[in-house]
Design an enzyme around this catalytic site. Sequence first.
Site, PDB file in Angstrom:
ATOM      1  N   GLU A  49       0.860  -1.184   0.000  1.00 23.87           N
ATOM      2  CA  GLU A  49       0.000   0.000   0.000  1.00 23.87           C
ATOM      3  C   GLU A  49       0.899   1.237   0.000  1.00 23.87           C
ATOM      4  O   GLU A  49       1.672   1.445   0.941  1.00 23.87           O
ATOM      5  CB  GLU A  49      -0.924   0.006   1.220  1.00 23.87           C
ATOM      6  CG  GLU A  49      -1.925   1.137   1.190  1.00 23.87           C
ATOM      7  CD  GLU A  49      -2.833   1.140   2.420  1.00 23.87           C
ATOM      8  OE1 GLU A  49      -3.893   1.760   2.339  1.00 23.87           O
ATOM      9  OE2 GLU A  49      -2.463   0.542   3.449  1.00 23.87           O
ATOM     10  N   ASP A  60      -4.260  10.851   8.863  1.00 27.22           N
ATOM     11  CA  ASP A  60      -2.916  10.382   9.194  1.00 27.22           C
ATOM     12  C   ASP A  60      -2.379  11.014  10.465  1.00 27.22           C
ATOM     13  O   ASP A  60      -2.574  12.199  10.731  1.00 27.22           O
ATOM     14  CB  ASP A  60      -1.948  10.681   8.043  1.00 27.22           C
ATOM     15  CG  ASP A  60      -2.281   9.878   6.801  1.00 27.22           C
ATOM     16  OD1 ASP A  60      -2.736   8.735   6.965  1.00 27.22           O
ATOM     17  OD2 ASP A  60      -2.100  10.397   5.684  1.00 27.22           O
TER      18      ASP A  60
END
Length: 263
Positions: A49, A60
């Site tokens: 990924e 994030d």
Amino acid sequence: MTRIKDKFETLKNNGGKALVPFFVAGDPDMQTTYELVLEMEKAGADIIELGIPYTDPLADGPVIQAAAARALKNNVNLSDILGLVRRLREKTQVPIAFLLYFNCVLQYGVERFLADCEANGVDGLVIPDLPFEEKKQYEKLFCKYNVDIIPLVTPVSGERIAGIVKNSSGFIYCVTSTGITGVRDKFATDFEEFLGQVKEHTDTPRLLGFGISTPEQAAGLKDYSEGVIVGSAVVKKMDIKGSKQEMIQSVCAFIAELKQALK
């Protein structure tokens, strides 16, 4: 059928679990990203990924935000990363998925981006800021290209799970806990209940991600799903002093330990 589906069929036939490392493309540079993908596969990664660096990565945590900032300083863009995947396809057929924000796709052009993903060998897209209600308007386009659009579900998705995973492909990204990405010491989620809810609505493989940071955690979670995604812990392993080769060796040793834990 994408390489992702092929990989899960192989793993199922062999009784294996999927290991999916995540890191940001272009951190610390594109050539290192190229080498890491190839070496991670050798170390046991089943799917790679790649994060697409973005200026406002809402999902994030600080480790991945810092990695994205480093990549952006290198002026890495989507075209560069698509070209990187095209280069990788000369050497490997490991499944590759992008994690990116939908604004990147809109700026590139939705259909143009899907076509370029298919042409260059990208197998799947994880788009954390595209809720399934908005995804519906792009359904015909998504179905036109051989690229898996990978949905995310969380422990609080509840009755929305059925809609989120409907007509899914690739895998279901099952978020271990609410909040942003980052290493966690423990999880409060009832995984048996959560993953059971997902399985009620789809046969698409389920992967647990967000916060999984040690082989012990991977081993403890492997029986709930078809595999795990490990991101921040991989990125932290990349931030070490020493040569590039030493860094790659350190990362791949970690990948090998994680894969062993999933057996």
